[in-house]
Design a protein around this motif. Structure first.
Motif, mmCIF file in Angstrom:
data_model
loop_
_atom_site.group_PDB
_atom_site.id
_atom_site.type_symbol
_atom_site.label_atom_id
_atom_site.label_comp_id
_atom_site.label_asym_id
_atom_site.label_seq_id
_atom_site.Cartn_x
_atom_site.Cartn_y
_atom_site.Cartn_z
ATOM 1 N N LEU A 123 40.114 47.046 40.057
ATOM 2 C CA LEU A 123 40.228 46.375 41.351
ATOM 3 C C LEU A 123 38.913 45.716 41.753
ATOM 4 N N ALA A 162 38.704 42.508 39.625
ATOM 5 C CA ALA A 162 39.649 41.478 40.053
ATOM 6 C C ALA A 162 39.290 40.924 41.430
ATOM 7 N N LEU A 167 42.960 43.204 36.591
ATOM 8 C CA LEU A 167 44.320 43.664 36.868
ATOM 9 C C LEU A 167 44.892 44.440 35.683
ATOM 10 N N LEU A 216 46.105 48.128 36.310
ATOM 11 C CA LEU A 216 47.543 48.387 36.248
ATOM 12 C C LEU A 216 47.975 49.092 34.968
#
Length: 103
Positions: free
Chosen positions: A22, A25, A61, A65
Motif C-alpha cells: 500500500l 502504490a 497492489l 493483494l
C-alpha cells in the motif's frame, strides 16, 4: 509450537506485505508528502528500468493483494485449524519467494 511460529511468521508477512504494498502504490500514486512520508522514502523510478511498469502502483497492489492476501488467508486458516492451512501456508511462502526473485 510449530503452529505458533507459523502464525507469527504469517502474521508478520501479512502485515509487512500489506503495509509495504500500500505504501508503494499510494506513494507512487499520490506522492509521499500526501501520505506524511519524507520525500526520501520514495523509491526512485529508475528501479523500474527494464520492467513492464512505469510506476510502483501495480507492483504495490500485487504485493499487497496477492502476497499479503495469501499470507492473511494462510494466517486465518492456520488460526482456525482449517484443513487447507498447510496448502495456503505453502502458497504464501512460494508467493513471497516469487516476489523476491522477480523483484
Amino acid at each position: 509450537m510449530v503452529r505458533i511460529l507459523l502464525l507469527i511468521v504469517l502474521g508478520f508477512g501479512a502485515l509487512t506485505s500489506l503495509a509495504g504494498g500500500l505504501a508503494m502504490a499510494l506513494g507512487s500514486w499520490l506522492g509521499p508528502e500526501k501520505l506524511g512520508l519524507p520525500v526520501e522514502a520514495q523509491v526512485p523510478l529508475e528501479y523500474l528500468n527494464g520492467s513492464p511498469f512505469s510506476s510502483f502502483v501495480v507492483p504495490g497492489l500485487l504485493l499487497a493483494l496477492i502476497v499479503g492476501g495469501l499470507h492473511v488467508a494462510a494466517f486465518v486458516a492456520m488460526l482456525r485449524r482449517h484443513r487447507l492451512a498447510g496448502l495456503l501456508t505453502a502458497a504464501a511462502g512460494y508467493s513471497i519467494l516469487v516476489w523476491i526473485f522477480v523483484k
